[in-house]
Design a protein around this motif. Structure first.
Motif, PDB file in Angstrom:
ATOM      1  N   ALA A   1       0.868  -1.178   0.000  1.00  0.00           N
ATOM      2  CA  ALA A   1       0.000   0.000   0.000  1.00  0.00           C
ATOM      3  C   ALA A   1       0.903   1.226   0.000  1.00  0.00           C
ATOM      4  O   ALA A   1       1.719   1.401   0.901  1.00  0.00           O
ATOM      5  CB  ALA A   1      -0.913  -0.003   1.216  1.00  0.00           C
ATOM      6  N   ALA A   2       0.772   2.066  -1.011  1.00  0.00           N
ATOM      7  CA  ALA A   2       1.738   3.141  -1.227  1.00  0.00           C
ATOM      8  C   ALA A   2       1.583   4.303  -0.255  1.00  0.00           C
ATOM      9  O   ALA A   2       2.541   5.029  -0.009  1.00  0.00           O
ATOM     10  CB  ALA A   2       1.624   3.649  -2.658  1.00  0.00           C
ATOM     11  N   SER A   3       0.396   4.511   0.287  1.00  0.00           N
ATOM     12  CA  SER A   3       0.179   5.647   1.179  1.00  0.00           C
ATOM     13  C   SER A   3      -0.625   5.191   2.385  1.00  0.00           C
ATOM     14  O   SER A   3      -0.885   3.995   2.564  1.00  0.00           O
ATOM     15  CB  SER A   3      -0.560   6.769   0.446  1.00  0.00           C
ATOM     16  OG  SER A   3      -1.900   6.391   0.186  1.00  0.00           O
ATOM     17  N   ASN A   4      -1.017   6.159   3.232  1.00  0.00           N
ATOM     18  CA  ASN A   4      -1.740   5.804   4.454  1.00  0.00           C
ATOM     19  C   ASN A   4      -3.254   5.739   4.244  1.00  0.00           C
ATOM     20  O   ASN A   4      -4.016   5.755   5.212  1.00  0.00           O
ATOM     21  CB  ASN A   4      -1.408   6.780   5.579  1.00  0.00           C
ATOM     22  CG  ASN A   4      -1.849   8.195   5.267  1.00  0.00           C
ATOM     23  OD1 ASN A   4      -1.717   8.649   4.134  1.00  0.00           O
ATOM     24  ND2 ASN A   4      -2.362   8.891   6.266  1.00  0.00           N
ATOM     25  N   THR A   5      -3.685   5.648   2.996  1.00  0.00           N
ATOM     26  CA  THR A   5      -5.092   5.417   2.659  1.00  0.00           C
ATOM     27  C   THR A   5      -5.147   4.378   1.558  1.00  0.00           C
ATOM     28  O   THR A   5      -4.375   4.434   0.595  1.00  0.00           O
ATOM     29  CB  THR A   5      -5.773   6.705   2.175  1.00  0.00           C
ATOM     30  OG1 THR A   5      -5.710   7.685   3.214  1.00  0.00           O
ATOM     31  CG2 THR A   5      -7.237   6.457   1.827  1.00  0.00           C
ATOM     32  N   TYR A   6      -6.062   3.413   1.706  1.00  0.00           N
ATOM     33  CA  TYR A   6      -6.144   2.353   0.697  1.00  0.00           C
ATOM     34  C   TYR A   6      -7.595   1.937   0.500  1.00  0.00           C
ATOM     35  O   TYR A   6      -8.343   1.753   1.474  1.00  0.00           O
ATOM     36  CB  TYR A   6      -5.324   1.133   1.121  1.00  0.00           C
ATOM     37  CG  TYR A   6      -5.149   0.123   0.009  1.00  0.00           C
ATOM     38  CD1 TYR A   6      -4.120   0.262  -0.924  1.00  0.00           C
ATOM     39  CD2 TYR A   6      -6.019  -0.952  -0.123  1.00  0.00           C
ATOM     40  CE1 TYR A   6      -3.959  -0.657  -1.949  1.00  0.00           C
ATOM     41  CE2 TYR A   6      -5.864  -1.870  -1.147  1.00  0.00           C
ATOM     42  CZ  TYR A   6      -4.838  -1.718  -2.066  1.00  0.00           C
ATOM     43  OH  TYR A   6      -4.684  -2.620  -3.088  1.00  0.00           O
ATOM     44  N   ASN A   7      -7.996   1.812  -0.770  1.00  0.00           N
ATOM     45  CA  ASN A   7      -9.340   1.374  -1.108  1.00  0.00           C
ATOM     46  C   ASN A   7      -9.363  -0.142  -1.267  1.00  0.00           C
ATOM     47  O   ASN A   7      -8.721  -0.687  -2.167  1.00  0.00           O
ATOM     48  CB  ASN A   7      -9.814   2.036  -2.398  1.00  0.00           C
ATOM     49  CG  ASN A   7      -9.988   3.533  -2.248  1.00  0.00           C
ATOM     50  OD1 ASN A   7     -10.433   4.006  -1.203  1.00  0.00           O
ATOM     51  ND2 ASN A   7      -9.636   4.285  -3.284  1.00  0.00           N
ATOM     52  N   LEU A   8     -10.079  -0.812  -0.380  1.00  0.00           N
ATOM     53  CA  LEU A   8     -10.241  -2.254  -0.451  1.00  0.00           C
ATOM     54  C   LEU A   8     -11.386  -2.594  -1.382  1.00  0.00           C
ATOM     55  O   LEU A   8     -12.465  -1.996  -1.296  1.00  0.00           O
ATOM     56  CB  LEU A   8     -10.519  -2.825   0.939  1.00  0.00           C
ATOM     57  CG  LEU A   8      -9.426  -2.590   1.991  1.00  0.00           C
ATOM     58  CD1 LEU A   8      -9.937  -2.925   3.388  1.00  0.00           C
ATOM     59  CD2 LEU A   8      -8.191  -3.431   1.668  1.00  0.00           C
ATOM     60  N   THR A   9     -11.177  -3.537  -2.298  1.00  0.00           N
ATOM     61  CA  THR A   9     -12.208  -3.945  -3.251  1.00  0.00           C
ATOM     62  C   THR A   9     -12.397  -5.453  -3.192  1.00  0.00           C
ATOM     63  O   THR A   9     -11.593  -6.176  -2.606  1.00  0.00           O
ATOM     64  CB  THR A   9     -11.836  -3.527  -4.682  1.00  0.00           C
ATOM     65  OG1 THR A   9     -10.581  -4.142  -5.038  1.00  0.00           O
ATOM     66  CG2 THR A   9     -11.690  -2.011  -4.797  1.00  0.00           C
ATOM     67  N   ASP A  10     -13.467  -5.920  -3.816  1.00  0.00           N
ATOM     68  CA  ASP A  10     -13.763  -7.358  -3.919  1.00  0.00           C
ATOM     69  C   ASP A  10     -13.809  -8.028  -2.553  1.00  0.00           C
ATOM     70  O   ASP A  10     -13.361  -9.172  -2.377  1.00  0.00           O
ATOM     71  CB  ASP A  10     -12.727  -8.070  -4.804  1.00  0.00           C
ATOM     72  CG  ASP A  10     -12.747  -7.549  -6.231  1.00  0.00           C
ATOM     73  OD1 ASP A  10     -13.851  -7.255  -6.740  1.00  0.00           O
ATOM     74  OD2 ASP A  10     -11.664  -7.414  -6.831  1.00  0.00           O
ATOM     75  N   LEU A  11     -14.367  -7.336  -1.570  1.00  0.00           N
ATOM     76  CA  LEU A  11     -14.523  -7.933  -0.251  1.00  0.00           C
ATOM     77  C   LEU A  11     -15.620  -8.990  -0.275  1.00  0.00           C
ATOM     78  O   LEU A  11     -16.617  -8.852  -0.996  1.00  0.00           O
ATOM     79  CB  LEU A  11     -14.863  -6.856   0.785  1.00  0.00           C
ATOM     80  CG  LEU A  11     -13.800  -5.770   0.994  1.00  0.00           C
ATOM     81  CD1 LEU A  11     -14.340  -4.651   1.877  1.00  0.00           C
ATOM     82  CD2 LEU A  11     -12.544  -6.369   1.606  1.00  0.00           C
ATOM     83  N   ASP A  12     -15.446 -10.032   0.498  1.00  0.00           N
ATOM     84  CA  ASP A  12     -16.451 -11.086   0.581  1.00  0.00           C
ATOM     85  C   ASP A  12     -17.694 -10.583   1.309  1.00  0.00           C
ATOM     86  O   ASP A  12     -17.590  -9.828   2.292  1.00  0.00           O
ATOM     87  CB  ASP A  12     -15.896 -12.289   1.344  1.00  0.00           C
ATOM     88  CG  ASP A  12     -15.142 -13.236   0.436  1.00  0.00           C
ATOM     89  OD1 ASP A  12     -14.866 -12.846  -0.710  1.00  0.00           O
ATOM     90  OD2 ASP A  12     -14.819 -14.353   0.873  1.00  0.00           O
ATOM     91  N   PRO A  13     -18.881 -11.026   0.877  1.00  0.00           N
ATOM     92  CA  PRO A  13     -20.093 -10.685   1.634  1.00  0.00           C
ATOM     93  C   PRO A  13     -20.157 -11.481   2.938  1.00  0.00           C
ATOM     94  O   PRO A  13     -19.601 -12.579   3.045  1.00  0.00           O
ATOM     95  CB  PRO A  13     -21.226 -11.100   0.681  1.00  0.00           C
ATOM     96  CG  PRO A  13     -20.624 -12.179  -0.171  1.00  0.00           C
ATOM     97  CD  PRO A  13     -19.187 -11.811  -0.333  1.00  0.00           C
ATOM     98  N   GLY A  14     -20.789 -10.894   3.938  1.00  0.00           N
ATOM     99  CA  GLY A  14     -21.006 -11.578   5.205  1.00  0.00           C
ATOM    100  C   GLY A  14     -19.739 -12.029   5.884  1.00  0.00           C
ATOM    101  O   GLY A  14     -19.736 -13.036   6.592  1.00  0.00           O
ATOM    102  N   ALA A  15     -18.672 -11.282   5.703  1.00  0.00           N
ATOM    103  CA  ALA A  15     -17.373 -11.691   6.235  1.00  0.00           C
ATOM    104  C   ALA A  15     -16.931 -10.747   7.348  1.00  0.00           C
ATOM    105  O   ALA A  15     -17.260  -9.557   7.347  1.00  0.00           O
ATOM    106  CB  ALA A  15     -16.320 -11.717   5.138  1.00  0.00           C
TER     107      ALA A  15
END
Length: 934
Positions: free
Chosen positions: A605-619
């Motif tokens: 992660a290049a900076s102190n903010t990161y966009n998480l994608t493709d997260l599992d449902p109900g996890a």
């Protein structure tokens, strides 16, 4: 952050370098946040840090000897094919390094070749030429060496202390290369004492216990690429931390068949320091895929050899610096065991291309900032004469972490102030106190202190820092400095302390103890002051003969570290669906690593903010972070401690993976099973389990591939294999299964452990085929042996008998009398076989050879112990442990026997009874006589 420094032969020591904040009046940021990763091979970096580089390529119009000689500044660039040998023998020698055109690279490369045992020129290493007779004299008849290397005069291409060297080259191992008969190095990074002399022959005080020490720095190579001689061959990247007595540790390996006849690109980077580091990466030239890698941010390695000292049958690096002509240098080629008397020695070839040698930086700091720095006693000196004679503050920064000198309750002779051997610092103030000041040489950032003591009684430590940056060398001037305590971490007795140990009420004063102080902040200071105080112990005289010195603190080493800061104040912005944003406070970093349940989710992660994608449902995600950071002093790649986890719970229904559609288990040998299965689209990893009876044992978990080999099983035994799919820690509801019978015949020996399934600790050179614990179960008490990892003081093996069986007699064997204490355990619960520390293990007995007077008995040269039990134990599993040893752990055989039994129609009859004899006979096909003794 955890850093590991192997302390010579004696032991490995854990250093958990943790930083949690960088605020505080003494902190000065060293580099800006979000810095880019330092590229040690970048020409701009090399030029700006006093380095240089040279590249070497094969030239079809020039001799390889001329090309290497020009690059290295020597007319003698190849060991084993020397200038003299080439001048006298010509082509017979020169052919060992030749240009050859390579189709894959489309250009000429270097071929390095050694030949069978009839090749006279392959054995020229260490020979001298007698011009009178026209012959070569001496040399090694048991090994061959053709190695390309810079000469010792090429100081701009070799490693000197506190320099970073790096090497990059392409390698191809010939497809027809044979299994070695012993060692087979194709790259060495070797310490070399160019004059063969020992400098700084300062005698230790105790000259009786410490005789003149020898310089053995150029013993085992520090690093090698080695073709293993094991049954399943590997190319191994190995490390040895001390000269002649070192064992080689495998840092990384790859099956040799995976890279034979294939060009690979290798880069090795090295900090040549007592507290140094190494990274290595090997890539497929054609695809760029990483094939093998070593880069441990939690490990510090000893990459600088100092003169060894022998004491109490132990060998370790002494406190004196290396000789002035010590160097570390690389060697490429072939150095192998090849005895002239062995008719099976075959030709061997490797190929080299695109070689670049870097001296990336000079004058670099060791990772331990205190190593080699000046140390001074501080404050009142009011101890007795023995304390003041042993107030060797410089011993706290000499790199000798553990003092091998032991005295029971520290009762030392009153007429010999040097009885402690001059390797420790003893507190100088009254009976239990003392202070020292460390001069780091310049203002440096640090956040943790670790020290090593010969006492369990330490109660208090206080650490202070100074704003002074000028140079002082007089202890009186240092004592006038203003020191400010760091923020306290403990409170006791109405006072604040940097460290407080409540368990200070005595203990074994011959025991080694490591103390770790995490400061909780990063401080910047040149001068660091430490106060030590023991909580108990005596400091008295007994008449005129001895001192009892358990009161004063006795320290052998003090280490100071700088490390990355742990990310703090983690927040997650989630509004539903498969995406979320995670952010945290910014700190100096190359990049950040995001974890979910301790497993890497995002590796850069290049900076102190990161966009998480493709997260599992109900996890449920338990997200934590680490900072990846290049230390600006040692340029070591580091990771911070892991942050506290923050929970993210996504909406929707969870995904439960299906099991593999099928699994195939095949007997690969009499003691191994090959398992293959179909990939599952929803799976992220797999679990492989082995089932015998009702016992299901996990042999691989969170495994990413779709094939696995289970080893060290029993021959002629039926096993059921299960494979589960895993997604985010959730197992498939069922498993794919297969049944398999290992080849071979189920053992009929009365030894219940013969050839049975076994698990064990790491072994010497990681060579499981030659030194695994299965060698102690083969009924060969005189030949093969189980050898634990070099330097191990304890080891264990666990054996599955296969079924619950009465055990009435135990045996163990060793070809040497060095085992001091061993123990046997048994269990019936399958959980025990998964964990050597399980509480399901029940001790059968401990055999203490020291207490029995057997260890150290000159008349006993090897061990063959048979121990009948007072009553049989019903065991499914047996655990054998070596609890204490003198030197290395070698066990030739471990056996267990059941009681003699007569079942079915068996009959025992006695006849010809006299007052001193009796004839016994028995019959019946069901009679079992395991290990009977009459």
């Amino acid at each position: 952050m955890n850093l590991l420094k192997r302390s010579r032969k004696i032991t490995a020591l854990l250093m958990a370098l943790i930083i949690v904040s960088s605020t505080g009046i003494w902190h000065v940021p060293v580099i800006a946040a979000n810095s880019s990763t330092v590229d040690l091979l970048d020409p701009n970096f090399v030029n700006s840090h006093g380095g240089n580089m040279v590249s070497i390529n094969a030239d079809p119009n020039r001799s390889p000897y001329a090309v290497f000689g020009e690059a290295f500044g020597t007319d003698n660039p190849v060991e084993g094919a020397t200038k003299t040998a080439r001048a006298i023998l010509g082509a017979a020698v020169e052919r060992h390094v030749e240009n050859i055109y390579d189709q894959a690279l489309g250009k000429d490369v270097f071929k390095v070749e050694v030949n069978g045992n009839d090749c006279y020129t392959c054995y020229l290493h260490n020979t001298t030429y007698d011009s009178a007779t026209g012959t070569f004299i001496g040399g090694n008849d048991d090994r061959q060496r053709i190695e390309i290397r810079p000469a010792e005069e090429s100081r701009n291409l070799i490693g000197l202390e506190n320099e970073i060297t790096a090497f990059r080259w392409k390698l191809k191992i010939d497809k027809d290369i044979q299994k070695p008969d012993g060692f087979f190095h194709i790259f060495q990074y070797k310490a070399y004492n160019s004059f063969g002399l020992v400098g700084n022959k300062l005698p230790l005080h105790d000259s009786v216990n410490y005789p003149n020490f020898s310089s053995a720095e150029d013993g085992n190579p520090i690093l090698t690429f080695t073709i293993s001689s094991s049954a399943t061959q590997n190319l191994e990247f190995r490390y040895a931390d001390i000269g002649t007595d070192a064992g080689q540790e495998t840092l990384a390996s790859i099956p040799l068949n995976a890279i034979k006849d294939k060009w690979v690109d290798i880069t090795v980077k090295i900090l040549n320091a007592e507290y140094g580091w190494v990274t290595m990466i090997m890539k497929d030239v054609e695809t760029g895929k990483v094939l093998m890698e070593y880069n441990d941010p939690n490990r510090v390695l000893d990459i600088w050899r100092r003169p060894e000292i022998k004491y109490n049958n132990m060998t370790f690096e002494g406190p004196y610096p290396a000789v002035s002509d010590m160097i570390n240098r690389p060697k490429w080629g072939i150095y192998r065991k090849a005895d002239k008397s062995n008719p099976n020695v075959k030709d061997a070839k490797i190929y080299l291309a695109d070689m670049t040698l870097y001296k990336s930086a000079v004058g670099v700091s060791p990772v331990n900032l205190a190593y080699g720095k000046k140390a001074y006693n501080s404050g009142p000196i009011s101890g007795n004469a023995f304390q003041t004679a042993n107030a060797k503050a410089e011993r706290l920064t000499d790199g000798v972490q553990k003092d091998p000198v032991k005295y029971t309750n520290l009762i030392v002779p009153q007429n010999n102030f040097s009885a402690l051997g001059d390797l420790s610092w003893v507190g100088t103030e009254s009976s239990k106190k003392g202070s020292v000041i460390i001069d780091l040489g310049k203002v440096m950032d640090f956040n943790q202190v670790k020290f090593f003591a010969k006492t369990l009684r330490l109660k208090y430590v206080n650490l202070s820092v100074s704003a002074e940056s000028a140079s002082y060398s007089d202890a009186a001037d240092l004592d006038k400095m203003v020191f400010t305590p760091v923020d306290p971490l403990y409170s006791d007795g109405g006072k604040n302390w940097t460290y407080f140990n409540a368990a200070n009420g005595g203990g074994d004063d011959a025991a080694d103890k490591e103390y770790l102080i995490d400061l909780g902040k990063t401080y910047s200071s040149r001068y660091v002051k430490l106060y030590f105080e023991n909580g108990s112990g005596a400091n008295t005289t007994t008449g005129t003969s001895t001192f009892t010195m358990t009161g004063p603190p006795r320290l052998s080493e003090l280490e100071i570290y700088n490390a990355p800061q742990t990310p703090k104040n983690i927040s997650i912005n989630y509004s539903g669906g498969s995406g979320a944003t995670i952010s945290w406070d910014n700190v100096p970093a190359d990049y950040f690593v995001i974890y979910d349940n301790g497993k890497v989710l995002v590796d850069h992660a290049a900076s102190n903010t990161y966009n998480l994608t493709d997260l599992d449902p109900g996890a449920i995600y338990n997200l934590s972070l680490r900072t990846a950071y290049t230390d600006p002093y040692s340029f070591k790649p580091m990771l911070s401690a892991e942050s506290a986890a923050t929970v993210l719970h996504t909406d929707g229904d969870p995904i439960i993976p299906n099991p593999p559609s099928s699994v195939t288990a095949t007997a690969a040998s009499d003691k191994s099973i090959s398992v293959n299965w179909n990939a599952v689209p929803d799976a992220q990893s797999y679990r492989v389990a082995l089932v015998t009876d009702a016992f299901e044992r996990i042999v691989a978990d969170d495994y990413k591939d779709t094939s696995y080999t289970i080893k060290d099983l029993s021959p002629g035994t039926s096993y059921r294999v299960k494979v589960y799919a895993i997604r985010r820690g959730t197992l498939s509801a069922a498993a794919a299964e297969d049944q398999v019978l290992t080849t071979g015949v189920k053992n009929a020996s009365d030894n219940l452990l013969h050839n049975k399934e076994v698990q064990y600790t790491r072994v010497w050179n990681d060579d499981t085929s030659s030194y695994g614990a299965n060698k102690a179960l083969d009924n060969d008490a005189d030949g093969s042996r189980w050898v634990a990892l070099k330097g191990s003081q304890s080891a264990w093996m666990m054996v599955d008998i296969g079924e619950t069986t009465p055990v009435s007699t135990l045996e163990y064997y060793s070809y040497q009398n060095k085992l001091k204490k061993v123990s046997f355990y048994y269990a019936t619960d399958g959980e025990a076989f998964t964990n050597p520390n399980s509480d399901k293990w029940i001790k059968i007995l401990t055999d203490d050879r020291v207490a029995q007077g057997k260890y150290g008995n000159a008349s006993i040269t090897k061990i063959a112990e048979r121990i009948p039990l007072a009553a049989p134990v019903n065991a499914r599993f047996i655990k054998f442990t070596v609890d204490a040893v003198d030197g290395d752990i070698n066990v030739n055989e471990v056996k267990a026997f059941g009681p003699m039994s007569f079942v079915g129609n068996s009959a025992l009859t006695a006849s010809d009874k006299t007052d001193s004899s009796i004839d016994l006979s028995w019959a019946g096909s069901n009679t079992t006589l395991p290990g009977f003794k009459l």
